[in-house]
Design a protein around this motif. Structure first.
Motif, PDB file in Angstrom:
ATOM      1  N   GLU A 187     -10.852  -7.708  -6.675  1.00 35.80           N
ATOM      2  CA  GLU A 187      -9.885  -7.051  -7.564  1.00 35.80           C
ATOM      3  C   GLU A 187     -10.366  -6.979  -9.013  1.00 35.80           C
ATOM      4  OE1 GLU A 187      -8.882 -11.342  -7.077  1.00 35.80           O
ATOM      5  OE2 GLU A 187      -9.042  -9.731  -5.633  1.00 35.80           O
ATOM      6  N   GLN A 188     -11.435  -7.692  -9.338  1.00 40.47           N
ATOM      7  CA  GLN A 188     -11.969  -7.648 -10.699  1.00 40.47           C
ATOM      8  C   GLN A 188     -12.984  -6.520 -10.900  1.00 40.47           C
ATOM      9  OE1 GLN A 188     -13.386 -11.548 -11.750  1.00 40.47           O
ATOM     10  NE2 GLN A 188     -11.445 -12.505 -11.245  1.00 40.47           N
ATOM     11  N   VAL A 189     -13.362  -5.844  -9.834  1.00 43.07           N
ATOM     12  CA  VAL A 189     -14.269  -4.707  -9.944  1.00 43.07           C
ATOM     13  C   VAL A 189     -13.446  -3.534 -10.473  1.00 43.07           C
ATOM     14  CG1 VAL A 189     -15.792  -3.136  -8.687  1.00 43.07           C
ATOM     15  CG2 VAL A 189     -15.676  -5.556  -8.037  1.00 43.07           C
ATOM     16  N   THR A 190     -13.791  -3.062 -11.665  1.00 47.77           N
ATOM     17  CA  THR A 190     -12.951  -2.061 -12.326  1.00 47.77           C
ATOM     18  C   THR A 190     -13.206  -0.627 -11.866  1.00 47.77           C
ATOM     19  OG1 THR A 190     -14.506  -1.949 -14.170  1.00 47.77           O
ATOM     20  CG2 THR A 190     -12.636  -3.471 -14.393  1.00 47.77           C
ATOM     21  N   ASP A 191     -14.410  -0.325 -11.447  1.00 49.41           N
ATOM     22  CA  ASP A 191     -14.743   1.032 -11.039  1.00 49.41           C
ATOM     23  C   ASP A 191     -14.316   1.284  -9.589  1.00 49.41           C
ATOM     24  OD1 ASP A 191     -16.235   3.613 -11.444  1.00 49.41           O
ATOM     25  OD2 ASP A 191     -17.379   2.772  -9.757  1.00 49.41           O
ATOM     26  N   GLY A 192     -13.527   2.326  -9.363  1.00 48.90           N
ATOM     27  CA  GLY A 192     -13.017   2.633  -8.031  1.00 48.90           C
ATOM     28  C   GLY A 192     -14.105   2.913  -7.010  1.00 48.90           C
ATOM     29  N   LEU A 193     -15.116   3.655  -7.406  1.00 49.93           N
ATOM     30  CA  LEU A 193     -16.195   3.971  -6.483  1.00 49.93           C
ATOM     31  C   LEU A 193     -16.949   2.711  -6.062  1.00 49.93           C
ATOM     32  CD1 LEU A 193     -17.686   6.207  -4.999  1.00 49.93           C
ATOM     33  CD2 LEU A 193     -19.145   6.479  -7.009  1.00 49.93           C
ATOM     34  N   THR A 194     -17.128   1.796  -7.001  1.00 48.50           N
ATOM     35  CA  THR A 194     -17.799   0.531  -6.691  1.00 48.50           C
ATOM     36  C   THR A 194     -16.940  -0.319  -5.759  1.00 48.50           C
ATOM     37  OG1 THR A 194     -18.930   0.591  -8.824  1.00 48.50           O
ATOM     38  CG2 THR A 194     -18.848  -1.539  -7.685  1.00 48.50           C
ATOM     39  N   ARG A 195     -15.621  -0.377  -6.027  1.00 46.05           N
ATOM     40  CA  ARG A 195     -14.717  -1.120  -5.141  1.00 46.05           C
ATOM     41  C   ARG A 195     -14.766  -0.560  -3.732  1.00 46.05           C
ATOM     42  NH1 ARG A 195     -11.313  -0.522  -9.141  1.00 46.05           N
ATOM     43  NH2 ARG A 195     -10.009   0.950  -8.010  1.00 46.05           N
ATOM     44  N   ARG A 196     -14.750   0.766  -3.617  1.00 44.02           N
ATOM     45  CA  ARG A 196     -14.824   1.399  -2.297  1.00 44.02           C
ATOM     46  C   ARG A 196     -16.128   0.996  -1.608  1.00 44.02           C
ATOM     47  NH1 ARG A 196     -16.561   5.979   0.396  1.00 44.02           N
ATOM     48  NH2 ARG A 196     -15.073   6.812   1.871  1.00 44.02           N
ATOM     49  N   GLY A 197     -17.202   0.985  -2.367  1.00 44.08           N
ATOM     50  CA  GLY A 197     -18.488   0.577  -1.812  1.00 44.08           C
ATOM     51  C   GLY A 197     -18.487  -0.861  -1.335  1.00 44.08           C
ATOM     52  N   VAL A 198     -17.821  -1.732  -2.080  1.00 37.08           N
ATOM     53  CA  VAL A 198     -17.732  -3.138  -1.676  1.00 37.08           C
ATOM     54  C   VAL A 198     -16.949  -3.256  -0.368  1.00 37.08           C
ATOM     55  CG1 VAL A 198     -16.803  -5.413  -2.286  1.00 37.08           C
ATOM     56  CG2 VAL A 198     -17.997  -4.049  -4.015  1.00 37.08           C
ATOM     57  N   TRP A 199     -15.825  -2.548  -0.263  1.00 37.78           N
ATOM     58  CA  TRP A 199     -15.042  -2.581   0.979  1.00 37.78           C
ATOM     59  C   TRP A 199     -15.890  -2.100   2.156  1.00 37.78           C
ATOM     60  CZ3 TRP A 199     -10.894  -5.289   1.806  1.00 37.78           C
ATOM     61  CH2 TRP A 199      -9.979  -5.529   0.789  1.00 37.78           C
ATOM     62  N   LEU A 200     -16.622  -1.013   1.961  1.00 42.95           N
ATOM     63  CA  LEU A 200     -17.470  -0.486   3.033  1.00 42.95           C
ATOM     64  C   LEU A 200     -18.549  -1.491   3.425  1.00 42.95           C
ATOM     65  CD1 LEU A 200     -17.866   3.227   1.878  1.00 42.95           C
ATOM     66  CD2 LEU A 200     -16.498   2.361   3.792  1.00 42.95           C
ATOM     67  N   THR A 201     -19.115  -2.149   2.433  1.00 43.67           N
ATOM     68  CA  THR A 201     -20.137  -3.160   2.708  1.00 43.67           C
ATOM     69  C   THR A 201     -19.548  -4.320   3.507  1.00 43.67           C
ATOM     70  OG1 THR A 201     -21.372  -2.559   0.725  1.00 43.67           O
ATOM     71  CG2 THR A 201     -21.791  -4.754   1.648  1.00 43.67           C
ATOM     72  N   LEU A 202     -18.345  -4.727   3.169  1.00 40.81           N
ATOM     73  CA  LEU A 202     -17.698  -5.814   3.906  1.00 40.81           C
ATOM     74  C   LEU A 202     -17.489  -5.435   5.370  1.00 40.81           C
ATOM     75  CD1 LEU A 202     -15.107  -7.017   1.237  1.00 40.81           C
ATOM     76  CD2 LEU A 202     -17.203  -8.203   1.958  1.00 40.81           C
ATOM     77  N   VAL A 203     -17.091  -4.187   5.622  1.00 38.04           N
ATOM     78  CA  VAL A 203     -16.909  -3.739   7.001  1.00 38.04           C
ATOM     79  C   VAL A 203     -18.242  -3.735   7.737  1.00 38.04           C
ATOM     80  CG1 VAL A 203     -16.285  -1.777   8.461  1.00 38.04           C
ATOM     81  CG2 VAL A 203     -14.849  -2.404   6.553  1.00 38.04           C
ATOM     82  N   GLU A 204     -19.292  -3.290   7.067  1.00 41.71           N
ATOM     83  CA  GLU A 204     -20.616  -3.302   7.687  1.00 41.71           C
ATOM     84  C   GLU A 204     -21.050  -4.729   8.010  1.00 41.71           C
ATOM     85  OE1 GLU A 204     -23.100  -1.129   4.988  1.00 41.71           O
ATOM     86  OE2 GLU A 204     -22.204   0.793   5.536  1.00 41.71           O
ATOM     87  N   MET A 205     -20.684  -5.666   7.146  1.00 38.74           N
ATOM     88  CA  MET A 205     -20.999  -7.066   7.403  1.00 38.74           C
ATOM     89  C   MET A 205     -20.261  -7.570   8.638  1.00 38.74           C
ATOM     90  SD  MET A 205     -21.118  -8.549   3.506  1.00 38.74           S
ATOM     91  CE  MET A 205     -21.431 -10.253   4.009  1.00 38.74           C
ATOM     92  N   VAL A 206     -19.008  -7.138   8.824  1.00 37.23           N
ATOM     93  CA  VAL A 206     -18.265  -7.496  10.041  1.00 37.23           C
ATOM     94  C   VAL A 206     -18.991  -6.911  11.247  1.00 37.23           C
ATOM     95  CG1 VAL A 206     -16.121  -7.150  11.341  1.00 37.23           C
ATOM     96  CG2 VAL A 206     -16.016  -7.720   8.906  1.00 37.23           C
ATOM     97  N   ARG A 207     -19.328  -5.640  11.161  1.00 36.76           N
ATOM     98  CA  ARG A 207     -20.025  -4.970  12.266  1.00 36.76           C
ATOM     99  C   ARG A 207     -21.328  -5.670  12.629  1.00 36.76           C
ATOM    100  NH1 ARG A 207     -22.675   0.119  10.372  1.00 36.76           N
ATOM    101  NH2 ARG A 207     -24.149  -1.482   9.765  1.00 36.76           N
ATOM    102  N   ASP A 208     -22.052  -6.145  11.605  1.00 37.92           N
ATOM    103  CA  ASP A 208     -23.353  -6.781  11.826  1.00 37.92           C
ATOM    104  C   ASP A 208     -23.264  -8.278  12.114  1.00 37.92           C
ATOM    105  OD1 ASP A 208     -24.434  -4.290  11.331  1.00 37.92           O
ATOM    106  OD2 ASP A 208     -24.979  -4.731   9.259  1.00 37.92           O
TER     107      ASP A 208
END
Length: 132
Positions: free
Chosen positions: A8-29
């Protein structure tokens, strides 16, 4: 670990979206337990104010709930439902945000009381401005 605790401290929306996507990829992997992802969502997802990012998170969240949780999947879905329903009630009536949260609430309800509450909402027995 850092991303999970500071999302929640990541201020840029595009970066936050990227972090969420990375977390999902980590679950997948297999690098992140799916329960940790769902916990992060129930803690931080409601703080996301951009409806497009929220909708994107929901798609990935459904993937995690449907394909990666083997233990107590219904319980995890119900936790997500509770957050989604609360946020739907808080959102401005008729807003894209309210519609997005309603969609998540409707697709994650698993417990009888939650399903009954949604049924009442859809039947007009429970009023929620702009939700139905």
């Amino acid at each position: 670990e850092y991303a999970l605790s500071k999302l929640e401290q990541v201020t840029d929306g595009l970066t936050r979206r990227g972090v969420w996507l990375t977390l999902v990829e980590m679950v997948r992997d297999g690098q992140l337990a799916p329960e940790r992802f769902v916990e992060a969502f129930t803690r931080s997802g409601s703080r996301e104010k951009d409806p497009m990012i929220v909708a994107g998170i929901f798609d990935r969240l459904h993937d995690v709930l449907d394909h990666y949780l083997s233990k107590d999947a219904d319980g995890w879905s119900e936790r997500v439902h509770q957050v989604a329903y609360r946020e739907m009630e808080r959102a401005q009536a008729g807003s894209d945000s309210q519609k997005t949260w309603f969609e998540l609430a409707a697709t994650t309800a698993t417990a009888s009381p939650s399903l009954a509450r949604l049924e009442e909402l859809l039947d007009g027995k429970r009023s929620r401005p702009g939700a139905a």
